[in-house]
Design an enzyme around this catalytic site. Sequence first.
Site, PDB file in Angstrom:
ATOM      1  N   LYS A  98      91.428  95.112  -5.424  1.00 23.52           N
ATOM      2  CA  LYS A  98      91.696  96.024  -6.535  1.00 23.52           C
ATOM      3  C   LYS A  98      90.582  95.965  -7.582  1.00 23.52           C
ATOM      4  CE  LYS A  98      95.410  97.670  -4.767  1.00 23.52           C
ATOM      5  NZ  LYS A  98      95.394  98.994  -4.167  1.00 23.52           N
ATOM      6  N   TYR A 144      94.296  90.592  -2.492  1.00 22.87           N
ATOM      7  CA  TYR A 144      94.777  91.795  -3.172  1.00 22.87           C
ATOM      8  C   TYR A 144      94.016  91.996  -4.486  1.00 22.87           C
ATOM      9  CZ  TYR A 144      98.000  95.087  -5.396  1.00 22.87           C
ATOM     10  OH  TYR A 144      98.546  96.180  -6.025  1.00 22.87           O
ATOM     11  N   THR A 171     106.363 102.443  -1.210  1.00 20.53           N
ATOM     12  CA  THR A 171     105.618 102.782   0.004  1.00 20.53           C
ATOM     13  C   THR A 171     106.401 102.290   1.217  1.00 20.53           C
ATOM     14  OG1 THR A 171     104.406 100.679   0.066  1.00 20.53           O
ATOM     15  CG2 THR A 171     103.397 102.504  -1.186  1.00 20.53           C
ATOM     16  N   SER A 186      95.222  98.889  -9.225  1.00 25.03           N
ATOM     17  CA  SER A 186      96.410  98.202  -9.707  1.00 25.03           C
ATOM     18  C   SER A 186      96.023  97.254 -10.826  1.00 25.03           C
ATOM     19  CB  SER A 186      97.032  97.409  -8.555  1.00 25.03           C
ATOM     20  OG  SER A 186      97.880  96.395  -9.008  1.00 25.03           O
TER      21      SER A 186
END
Length: 137
Positions: free
Chosen positions: A69, A65, A100, A53
């Site tokens: 990534k 996060y 998702t 991402s």
Amino acid sequence: NVEMWDPLCEVGLRSAYMSCCETVPLMIDTAKLSSGISATQSNNRPMIVLVSSFGGRSYAFNVAYGVQKAALDRLASDMAVQLKQYNIDTVSLYPGVVRTEGNIQALRAGTWEEATGGMDLENNGETVRFSGRAVVH
């Protein structure tokens, strides 16, 4: 946000790495089988695609996060160097906002807007199949 670290890094990142470790020997065998076919004749060259991402390059969602990534990007980059000799390609794929199950659940729970800064999941979210189709074609 400490509770995000283990699911993203200890589970997600480790799972990506271990999956690669387990599949690369099979991919090396596949690459050997297709080595006699020229690149213009075949699209059968093995490829590892890690889903990353823009959050690996700039802040998005939370620290865990972004770290996960960025690590996936580095994993893809370093594997590409090591696997080049075996004719195996490795890339990071940066899909857009994806619908998702988890993202849809956050939207329904009312936590999506705060977590994402208001990204429009309903109107601009990609299906989970979109990235897969892009890789195949």
